[in-house]
Design a protein around this motif. Structure first.
Motif, PDB file in Angstrom:
ATOM      1  N   PHE A 139     -68.570  16.795  76.268  1.00 42.16           N
ATOM      2  CA  PHE A 139     -67.778  15.645  76.738  1.00 42.16           C
ATOM      3  C   PHE A 139     -66.437  15.595  76.028  1.00 42.16           C
ATOM      4  O   PHE A 139     -65.393  15.432  76.634  1.00 42.16           O
ATOM      5  CB  PHE A 139     -68.532  14.326  76.518  1.00 42.16           C
ATOM      6  N   TRP A 140     -66.468  15.765  74.689  1.00 42.39           N
ATOM      7  CA  TRP A 140     -65.212  15.541  73.974  1.00 42.39           C
ATOM      8  C   TRP A 140     -64.207  16.675  74.215  1.00 42.39           C
ATOM      9  O   TRP A 140     -63.025  16.542  73.952  1.00 42.39           O
ATOM     10  CB  TRP A 140     -65.473  15.385  72.479  1.00 42.39           C
ATOM     11  N   ASN A 141     -64.699  17.808  74.700  1.00 40.44           N
ATOM     12  CA  ASN A 141     -63.741  18.893  74.927  1.00 40.44           C
ATOM     13  C   ASN A 141     -63.448  19.130  76.401  1.00 40.44           C
ATOM     14  O   ASN A 141     -62.469  19.790  76.735  1.00 40.44           O
ATOM     15  CB  ASN A 141     -64.286  20.198  74.307  1.00 40.44           C
ATOM     16  N   GLN A 161     -55.514  14.222  83.715  1.00 39.83           N
ATOM     17  CA  GLN A 161     -56.107  12.938  84.138  1.00 39.83           C
ATOM     18  C   GLN A 161     -57.332  12.568  83.300  1.00 39.83           C
ATOM     19  O   GLN A 161     -57.657  11.415  83.126  1.00 39.83           O
ATOM     20  CB  GLN A 161     -56.466  13.004  85.623  1.00 39.83           C
ATOM     21  N   HIS A 162     -57.967  13.496  82.648  1.00 41.02           N
ATOM     22  CA  HIS A 162     -59.278  13.080  82.101  1.00 41.02           C
ATOM     23  C   HIS A 162     -59.347  13.209  80.589  1.00 41.02           C
ATOM     24  O   HIS A 162     -60.387  13.465  80.029  1.00 41.02           O
ATOM     25  CB  HIS A 162     -60.384  13.927  82.745  1.00 41.02           C
ATOM     26  N   SER A 163     -58.195  13.031  79.885  1.00 46.48           N
ATOM     27  CA  SER A 163     -58.343  13.268  78.418  1.00 46.48           C
ATOM     28  C   SER A 163     -59.170  12.116  77.823  1.00 46.48           C
ATOM     29  O   SER A 163     -59.029  10.977  78.230  1.00 46.48           O
ATOM     30  CB  SER A 163     -56.933  13.259  77.783  1.00 46.48           C
ATOM     31  N   PRO A 164     -60.013  12.465  76.904  1.00 46.95           N
ATOM     32  CA  PRO A 164     -60.989  11.453  76.437  1.00 46.95           C
ATOM     33  C   PRO A 164     -60.300  10.365  75.600  1.00 46.95           C
ATOM     34  O   PRO A 164     -59.456  10.665  74.769  1.00 46.95           O
ATOM     35  CB  PRO A 164     -61.944  12.252  75.565  1.00 46.95           C
ATOM     36  N   ASP A 165     -60.556   9.185  75.879  1.00 44.56           N
ATOM     37  CA  ASP A 165     -60.302   8.044  75.019  1.00 44.56           C
ATOM     38  C   ASP A 165     -58.861   7.942  74.525  1.00 44.56           C
ATOM     39  O   ASP A 165     -58.618   7.618  73.385  1.00 44.56           O
ATOM     40  CB  ASP A 165     -61.207   8.101  73.773  1.00 44.56           C
ATOM     41  N   THR A 166     -57.914   8.390  75.379  1.00 39.70           N
ATOM     42  CA  THR A 166     -56.532   8.081  74.920  1.00 39.70           C
ATOM     43  C   THR A 166     -56.131   6.820  75.688  1.00 39.70           C
ATOM     44  O   THR A 166     -55.044   6.711  76.212  1.00 39.70           O
ATOM     45  CB  THR A 166     -55.573   9.219  75.289  1.00 39.70           C
ATOM     46  N   THR A 167     -57.128   5.947  75.834  1.00 37.59           N
ATOM     47  CA  THR A 167     -56.783   4.701  76.540  1.00 37.59           C
ATOM     48  C   THR A 167     -55.642   4.056  75.750  1.00 37.59           C
ATOM     49  O   THR A 167     -55.636   4.089  74.530  1.00 37.59           O
ATOM     50  CB  THR A 167     -57.986   3.740  76.475  1.00 37.59           C
ATOM     51  N   ASN A 171     -63.289   5.732  79.362  1.00 39.50           N
ATOM     52  CA  ASN A 171     -63.233   6.834  80.336  1.00 39.50           C
ATOM     53  C   ASN A 171     -64.473   7.727  80.239  1.00 39.50           C
ATOM     54  O   ASN A 171     -64.471   8.858  80.676  1.00 39.50           O
ATOM     55  CB  ASN A 171     -61.960   7.645  80.138  1.00 39.50           C
ATOM     56  N   VAL A 189     -58.684  28.726  75.038  1.00 40.06           N
ATOM     57  CA  VAL A 189     -58.135  28.101  73.827  1.00 40.06           C
ATOM     58  C   VAL A 189     -59.049  28.408  72.641  1.00 40.06           C
ATOM     59  O   VAL A 189     -58.632  28.939  71.626  1.00 40.06           O
ATOM     60  CB  VAL A 189     -58.022  26.564  74.048  1.00 40.06           C
ATOM     61  N   LYS A 221     -53.784  19.785  78.349  1.00 40.83           N
ATOM     62  CA  LYS A 221     -53.213  20.369  79.593  1.00 40.83           C
ATOM     63  C   LYS A 221     -53.807  19.647  80.795  1.00 40.83           C
ATOM     64  O   LYS A 221     -53.186  19.463  81.808  1.00 40.83           O
ATOM     65  CB  LYS A 221     -53.583  21.874  79.667  1.00 40.83           C
ATOM     66  N   ILE A 222     -55.031  19.164  80.654  1.00 48.19           N
ATOM     67  CA  ILE A 222     -55.651  18.532  81.831  1.00 48.19           C
ATOM     68  C   ILE A 222     -55.303  17.039  81.763  1.00 48.19           C
ATOM     69  O   ILE A 222     -55.851  16.322  80.942  1.00 48.19           O
ATOM     70  CB  ILE A 222     -57.187  18.716  81.798  1.00 48.19           C
ATOM     71  N   ARG A 258     -63.427  23.826  84.369  1.00 49.20           N
ATOM     72  CA  ARG A 258     -62.503  23.842  83.202  1.00 49.20           C
ATOM     73  C   ARG A 258     -62.920  24.863  82.161  1.00 49.20           C
ATOM     74  O   ARG A 258     -62.188  25.101  81.201  1.00 49.20           O
ATOM     75  CB  ARG A 258     -62.519  22.444  82.552  1.00 49.20           C
ATOM     76  N   ALA A 268     -58.174  15.667  71.757  1.00 52.52           N
ATOM     77  CA  ALA A 268     -58.935  16.932  71.522  1.00 52.52           C
ATOM     78  C   ALA A 268     -57.967  18.115  71.548  1.00 52.52           C
ATOM     79  O   ALA A 268     -56.787  17.948  71.839  1.00 52.52           O
ATOM     80  CB  ALA A 268     -59.953  17.089  72.640  1.00 52.52           C
ATOM     81  N   ARG A 298     -67.344  12.186  67.762  1.00 47.54           N
ATOM     82  CA  ARG A 298     -65.909  12.394  68.010  1.00 47.54           C
ATOM     83  C   ARG A 298     -65.151  12.260  66.700  1.00 47.54           C
ATOM     84  O   ARG A 298     -64.279  13.061  66.393  1.00 47.54           O
ATOM     85  CB  ARG A 298     -65.440  11.294  68.985  1.00 47.54           C
ATOM     86  N   ALA A 348     -56.272  22.320  74.781  1.00 48.32           N
ATOM     87  CA  ALA A 348     -56.718  22.583  76.168  1.00 48.32           C
ATOM     88  C   ALA A 348     -56.772  21.286  76.941  1.00 48.32           C
ATOM     89  O   ALA A 348     -56.219  21.160  78.033  1.00 48.32           O
ATOM     90  CB  ALA A 348     -58.109  23.197  76.118  1.00 48.32           C
ATOM     91  N   VAL A 349     -57.363  20.316  76.343  1.00 50.92           N
ATOM     92  CA  VAL A 349     -57.579  19.099  77.139  1.00 50.92           C
ATOM     93  C   VAL A 349     -56.228  18.483  77.479  1.00 50.92           C
ATOM     94  O   VAL A 349     -56.019  17.964  78.563  1.00 50.92           O
ATOM     95  CB  VAL A 349     -58.405  18.091  76.315  1.00 50.92           C
TER      96      VAL A 349
END
Lengths: 644, 104, 538, 187
Positions: free
Chosen positions: A190-192, C511-517, A73, A211, C508-509, A204, C502, C404, C505-506
């Motif tokens: 990117f990671w956050n 659709q785009h959380s990183p790498d929780t594929t 992603n 937070v 909460k969002i 965002r 992460a 990461r 905060a993330v």
């Protein structure tokens, strides 16, 4: 016009390829032509793009020709974005760039490597446009390091000169240190935030800030670290003075008008992020003001015409960061634009002076060029007046706005204003010191040299920039002086995100105070000019006299506070020294040693083994006998144990 | 059931003593001749035991073994002495310590 | 006879042919070798186009070899090995063409060794039978030994013996581990060396660290990782140009490939046990390698030490244990092969002209050899990872991924990109810029057409991967995802996912959380890869 | 009672003679003492009703082999041991130690034992019974011994013959003592 937005940078790239491959074969004339043509096309397209942008309601246009890196992603398209901020930037880059290209045709006419020069210059404009038009951090990073590469190539253009090659390398490495901060910021972002595209990140930002505020501050500081590297602020400014080794038009384009402003543009672009982190903003403002004063102080005593202008650039960049630091993003960008005009003019003027005196750069060997080079003199004078902040020129408008904002803005501070004002005085002084030393007084250049006005192709850009330096300020003429501050409104949509985050601005500042401050800044400018006039025209011996009395201070400033030497001593020399020591003692001795050691160990074991077989067989016989005894003993032992 | 002149242990002891003397002779002597003779001594110690046990078990095999040991001893002595002669011719002496050609 | 078997045995065949080629017709040897490696490259292109990303091992072949112990000739290629095989065939043809003028003596043996080397390496990359892999792993040492030993520089004997002994030492431990694991697969009564079965094995947690350590040591020496790197500069300095290209371009990749294919997926708990040490070694390798590179006075050993730093990055990417890091790591292996291979080619070219590798003997070359200098500059920029070149894409993804998992080591490693800019530009300044000090440098002729042709494909690749890496990333993505599911042991996923997303905060969002594929369950992974032999020609 | 006496006398004589074989310096005297030991053993053999073996012992062993030894000693004119200082004096000690160790191990295993012996068939030790055994059960080893003796003879001839006539007969007597012993010169 807008759908073709992504082709704007491609024209200079085309110029780079054409000049790069075929330049030598086509000769100097055509390569110069190609160089200028591509920039002109992209300038015209930029103007067209600006026009159609004005017609767009939400003042933003995005286009993404193709996907660059897609892993899981992590999705980064090679996208461009046009909004008022980037519109201003592409106009400045391509506009001033075009004028400098035209000027270079004349300036570099005698240089055999002209095709290579133009191809690198075009490549630079390409990367700058990519940087400015990027719609996400990674594409901006491409432009970011790309312009670093071009500045490396162009500073070291006359590669035969070791000092030029060294300066080029220094520039790239110091930039790289800044870029390290930038890339770390990108990772954090990117990671956050889960994305790198500006729009989504800024949407965002408030949620993430809610937070963990510290995170946003960290990102801000790292981004600013990148900006200090690129825009030569403390502590990473050391490369800019050495960058004067490159040809003067390069200094004009890269080290005055465009590349060094990339840092300012980046901070402005991420204004929302910075606004959410008051600590970072404060850091930006403080470093900006400090750099302005620090650089101005060094410019006072420089004898090389280009070095003076280099320190002046660092100082003016400090102003821009001061503006951004106090939340006046529009003022910062406005000063960026006006500075691009008059600083480019100053450099080009200096260029034609050097050109006329056949590559003489030392102010002490100039003088009295006023009569010999009228156009250069007058345009240079206009630019000097502008930078000194004399109304109604561009410099006055933008600098005054910054000083006013640094005083009045809720997160500003009177101390910042004071530093800014002192620097304004110093700026006026060193600029007119340069003017008087170079153009007034009696000529100190050797008689063999006959300075002549530079040819038309160099003079016309000077005039054009002169006009811009005058009218450039009017588009942002502040309301308080009856103007419409049109520029601020134009950029308003870009910075509204940030404005909303900043503490509200109380409107009750009395008009009287504002007028007063404007009067003060004008007075300070004139004071500087008068002071310079007093010392360098009225009684030229006074500077000499002062130099002997305050020799210590003079040397401190002349040798740039020995910062270069300090850096060399605490970073470069220990690094190389320890590397050599590590290599010789550790890598060769220990690591390699153990490997060879094991081999030697095997050899020594074998040697001792050989020595025992002396050949006298009685020794053998005895050992054999003892062998039997032991074997028999074991048999006997088991026999006894069993039967026992 | 007949009796041995002395209990079996004595014979074994005698043979053991003769054998040890042979071993000591081989290891300590510096004259090749002495070494060869010590080897003969060790062989004879073995012969003695063979004969004793042949007598004890009434199995003629023991004595046949002695016969074979004898032939081996003869062959060994012959070759040993031949080598000795060759060494003497070459080195001029039979001192064993002079023979260190196999030095590493 | 599948495509892969052709790719493996065709060069060996030609190699033998070359050896028996009559001496008086020596000049034909070059043309044969070029033709053979050209055919080889084109065949491997078929692999590229025939490959379907995401459907596991393809072009598989499986012939029983020693059934008694479950050893079979099993080969197959997946996303992880595809790019490396292509890199091998490309670098071989370039190595062959580039040594036309360099090698005058013993041409037959030289080209034969290059081809045998190619056989060994491709064999190792595509073997899906651990025993077969070990056979090729050892087999490729021999041609390299000859390449350095016979056609190398003056200290070649020391260098080549050191190289072989170093690698041999590591691989013997690996052999022990292979046999030990073989026991777990049923030992002599019904055991097997089939890699797919091994992936399904449940090796007890107590044994995994030991097994992993043995495999890791063998591969660490090959990579080379920090303490085991001293053989690399010697081997490179003494190897002939083409030898260096193959050594750096391909042989080193076997170390990193070994981690990806064997060490990590087979013994995830062992991998996790040694995670900290590997992190430290990778970071030290990167920074220490870069610092060592800074002060080399011999161009080849400078490039060799820079390889230590670059490959440290590859390991770092792998340690990140997320798709971004892993993709960057694999891509960087290919990038390193391209840029360092090109660097060695270039060094070989000036060595042919000036017969010296000392930097001090050069200076101001730009004026005399502009085309060469521009090529060198481009490759140098690719090696320090300038955006727009392949180096950047790989390095960025690695640092992103590593950041990461463990931000501190990633930041320290990121310092190395400054050192990288330092040592490379310092080299460029001392060799190319500045006045011409040694008069002999004035008469060097610029690149010949042949030399340009050898460099062209690499420069094109540098920009292709730099600007449009999508086709490469798409091909390696799915298989790396599979690798990740194996690398992160099963129980790790249930208990506390190492990859906790992460900060709040993330979350909460949506659709785009990183790498929780969604990481596929281990059992969901097609254990016994009975994927139909799609695409296989044979 | 007489038997025991004979045994003890023969035993004592054998031991003393054997000891003197290895202790005396003069090889000739050693050979003679060895012959005495052999004879003493022959006596014991007789006692153990192994007449043929005793005869063999006297005729073949003492008669032939020892004569060969004597011959060699005479041929090489080996007089009193004039070897130099021993290079490895501690070796002698080790040698005796090894011998003693053998004896100790043997003794620890003997454990007395009894005098009973089997009833012997009529002419147990005679030539006939051994002859029958030799050509009966032990025929194959017997033939082998002939082969062995052939090999030994050949070896002895080959090794001991003088090389080519041209080769000078460096038949000088043993070099003076200390020079030769110096760390084995021609190592």
């Amino acid at each position: 016009m807008l759908p073709l937005l992504w082709t704007i940078p491609l024209w200079p790239l085309l110029g780079f390829l054409l000049n790069g491959f075929f330049g030598r074969r086509w000769g100097k004339k055509t390569s110069g032509l190609i160089g200028c043509a591509t920039i002109l096309v992209s300038f015209l397209m930029s103007v067209g793009a600006l026009a159609s942008l004005l017609s767009l309601p939400e003042r933003r246009y995005l286009v993404a020709p193709f996907d660059w890196i897609v892993v899981g992603n992590f999705h980064v398209p090679f996208g461009f974005m046009l909004d008022p901020l980037s519109a201003v930037m592409i106009l400045v880059v391509s506009g001033v760039g075009f004028l400098i290209h035209v000027y270079s045709v004349g300036y570099m006419s005698h240089d055999p490597d002209q095709p290579r020069y133009f191809s690198f210059l075009n490549l630079f404009v390409f990367f700058m446009l990519v940087l400015v038009l990027a719609d996400n951090f990674l594409v901006m990073y491409i432009g970011w390091e790309g312009v670093g590469l071009c500045s490396y190539l162009l500073i070291g253009f006359w590669f035969r000169r070791p000092s030029a090659a060294r300066a080029g390398m220094k520039a790239f490495i110091v930039n790289r240190i800044g870029d390290l901060g930038f890339s770390l910021a990108i990772f954090l972002i990117f990671w956050n935030f889960g994305t790198l595209s500006f729009i989504e990140v800024f949407e965002r930002a408030p949620a993430v800030a809610a937070v963990s505020g510290g995170l946003i501050t960290a990102i801000g500081l790292l981004l600013f670290m990148g900006a200090t590297g690129k825009s030569a602020q403390i502590p990473l400014y050391v490369w800019l003075p050495d960058a004067m080794e490159g040809p003067t038009p390069v200094s004009a384009l890269i080290h005055a008008a465009t590349m060094v402003t990339a840092g300012v543009y980046m901070v402005a672009r991420c204004s929302t992020l910075f606004a959410l982190a008051p600590v970072t903003l404060a850091v930006v403002a403080i470093i900006g003001a400090a750099t302005a004063l620090f650089a101005a102080s060094m410019a006072l005593v420089q004898n090389d015409i280009k070095k003076v202008l280099a320190y002046s650039t660092i100082s003016q960049l400090g102003y821009m960061f001061l503006a951004l630091g106090v939340g006046a993003f529009a003022a910062g960008i406005f000063h960026l634009m006006t500075h691009a005009f008059f600083k480019a003019l100053l450099f080009l003027g200096a260029g034609s002076v050097i050109h006329a005196l056949s590559d003489e750069q030392d102010l002490r060997k100039m003088g009295g060029l006023k009569t010999a080079m009228p156009i250069t003199y007058w345009t240079f004078l206009i630019a000097a007046l502008a930078i000194a902040g004399v109304p109604p020129l561009a410099g006055f408008v933008s600098k005054d706005e910054i000083l006013w904002q640094s005083f009045s803005s809720p997160i500003g501070h009177w101390l910042l204003w004071l530093v800014g004002t002192i620097t304004a005085a110093l700026t006026a002084f060193y600029m007119f010191r340069l003017v008087f030393l170079a153009f007034h007084g009696q000529s100190r250049y050797p008689s063999t040299v006959h300075p002549h006005e530079s040819p038309g192709s160099m003079a016309k850009p000077l005039i054009a920039l002169g006009v811009l330096s005058v009218i450039g300020g009017w588009i942002g003429w502040p309301k308080v002086l009856g103007g419409g501050s049109w520029f601020e409104h134009f950029l308003a949509p870009v910075f509204e995100g940030a404005e909303a985050r900043l503490p509200a601005r109380e409107a009750t500042h009395s008009l009287g105070l504002e007028y007063g401050l404007i009067a003060v800044s004008i007075a300070v400018g004139l004071l500087g000019i008068g002071w310079a006039y007093q010392w360098y025209v009225k009684s030229p011996e006074r500077p000499e006299h002062l130099r002997t009395r305050f020799a210590g201070l003079y040397n401190l400033l002349l040798n740039k506070y020995w910062v270069d030497e300090i850096y060399d001593a605490i970073i470069v020399r220990p690094l190389v020294g320890s590397a050599r020591f590590l290599y010789r003692r550790f890598d060769l001795a220990v690591v390699d040693g153990t490997a060879n050691g094991i081999a030697k160990l095997a050899q020594t074991l074998a040697a001792t083994g050989v020595r025992t077989s002396t050949g006298r067989f009685r020794l053998g016989a005895v050992t054999f006998a003892f062998g039997c005894v032991v074997a028999l003993g074991w048999v006997v032992y088991t026999f006894l144990r069993v039967s026992g | 059931m007949t009796l041995l002149p002395v209990p079996l242990g004595n014979y074994i002891l005698l043979s053991g003593i003769l054998f040890s003397l042979g071993v000591i002779g081989v290891l300590t002597a510096r004259n090749a001749i002495i070494i060869l003779m010590s080897v003969e001594l060790m062989l004879n110690a073995a012969n003695l035991l063979l004969v004793v046990f042949a007598r004890v078990h009434g199995d003629i095999g023991g004595q046949v073994m002695v016969f074979f040991v004898l032939t081996v001893a003869a062959a060994e002595a012959a070759v040993g002495l031949a080598i000795l002669v060759a060494v003497f011719r070459r080195k001029g002496s039979v001192d064993v310590d002079r023979l260190n050609m196999l030095k590493g | 006879m599948g495509l892969l078997s052709f790719l493996i045995f065709f060069p060996a065949l030609i190699g033998v042919l070359l050896l028996v080629w009559p001496n008086e017709r020596q000049h034909q040897v070059r043309t044969i070798a070029t033709a053979a490696s050209a055919v080889q490259f084109i065949a491997s292109l078929w692999l590229w186009f025939g490959f379907i990303p995401g459907s596991g091992f393809q072009f598989t072949e499986s012939i029983d070899w020693i059934t008694r112990y479950g050893i079979g000739y099993r080969v197959g290629v997946d996303g992880i090995s595809l790019l490396l095989v292509l890199l091998t065939t490309l670098l071989t043809i370039i190595a062959v063409v580039s040594s036309f003028s360099a090698i005058q003596t013993g041409r037959k043996g030289y080209y034969a060794s290059l081809l045998f080397l190619e056989t060994g390496v491709i064999g190792a990359f595509v073997a899906t039978d651990v025993f077969l892999f070990y056979v090729f792993w050892e087999a490729m040492l021999i041609p390299m030994y000859f390449l350095i030993g016979i056609w190398g520089g003056d200290r070649r004997i020391y260098a080549t013996v050191k190289f072989v002994l170093y690698t041999m030492f590591g691989s013997l431990l690996m052999l022990v581990a292979i046999l030990w694991t073989y026991q777990y697969s049923g030992g002599t009564s019904g055991g097997t060396f089939n890699l797919f079965d091994w992936y399904g094995l449940s090796i007890p947690a107590t044994a995994q660290p030991w097994l992993f350590a043995a495999f890791a040591l063998a591969f660490a020496i090959k990579v080379p990782m920090f303490p085991f790197h001293t053989w690399l500069p010697d081997a490179h300095v003494e190897a002939p140009a083409a030898g260096s290209v193959m050594l750096a371009g391909v042989l080193l990749k076997l170390g990193t490939y070994g981690f990806l294919r064997f060490a990590v997926p087979l013994f995830p708990l062992g991998f996790e046990y040694f995670a900290d040490t590997l992190w430290v070694l990778a970071v030290v390798g990167i920074v220490y390698g870069a610092v060592m590179t800074l002060i080399q006075d011999d161009i080849k050993s400078l490039v060799a030490y820079s390889s230590v730093s670059h490959l440290g990055f590859v390991i770092l990417g792998m340690m990140a244990l997320n798709l971004v890091g892993a993709s960057g790591s694999l891509l960087q292996q290919v990038n390193h092969g391209i840029s360092t291979g090109a660097l060695f080619l270039l060094v070989g070219m000036i060595y042919e002209r000036r017969h010296t590798r000392k930097i001090a003997d050069y200076g101001g070359i730009f004026a005399v050899m502009p085309v060469f200098s521009i090529a060198f500059l481009i490759v140098a920029l690719s090696s320090i990872g300038l955006p727009g070149t392949n180096g950047f894409v790989g390095e960025f993804l690695i640092l992103l991924g590593a950041f990461r998992t463990r931000p501190i080591p990633a930041t320290i490693s990121a310092l190395a990109i400054i050192l990288a800019a330092g040592y490379m530009l310092w080299l460029v300044r001392r060799v190319f810029f500045g006045p011409i000090v040694h008069t002999v440098n004035e008469t060097i002729r610029d690149l010949s057409r042949r030399e340009l042709v050898t460099l062209l494909p690499l420069v094109i690749l540098i920009f292709w991967i730099g600007i449009y890496p999508k086709p490469f990333l798409d091909r390696i993505g799915p298989d790396l995802q599979l690798w990740l599911s194996r690398a992160r042991p099963q129980e790790m996923i249930q208990v506390a996912p190492k990859e906790e997303p992460a900060p709040a905060a993330v979350r909460k969002i949506p659709q785009h959380s990183p790498d929780t594929t969604l990481v596929p369950r281990r059992d969901a992974v097609p254990d016994h890869d009975d994927v139909a032999t799609a695409g296989g020609v044979g | 009672m007489a038997d025991q006496l004979i045994f003890w006398v023969a035993a004592i004589v054998a031991i003393i003679a054997a000891a003197r074989v290895i202790l005396l310096k003069n090889p000739i005297v050693s050979v003679l003492h060895l012959i005495v030991t052999l004879v003493a053993l022959a006596v014991l053999f007789l006692q153990l009703s192994a007449e043929f073996i005793a005869a063999l012992q006297i005729i073949v062993y003492a008669g032939a082999i020892m004569v060969l030894f004597l011959f060699i000693v005479m041929l090489l004119n080996l007089r009193k041991d004039e070897f130099g200082r021993d290079q490895l004096p501690w070796l002698r000690l080790l040698g005796t130690l090894a011998g003693a160790a053998f004896l100790a191990e043997l003794i620890s295993v003997i454990g007395g034992g009894r005098a009973r012996a089997a009833v012997l068939p009529q002419e147990f030790g005679s030539v006939r019974s051994i002859g029958k055994a030799l050509f009966g059960e032990y025929l194959f080893p017997f033939e082998l011994t002939s082969l062995l003796l052939l090999a030994a003879v050949l070896a002895a001839v080959v090794v001991a013959r003088r090389r080519s006539p041209s080769e000078p007969e460096n038949f000088q007597p043993a070099a003076p003592v200390n020079q030769a012993a110096g760390n084995g010169g021609e190592a």
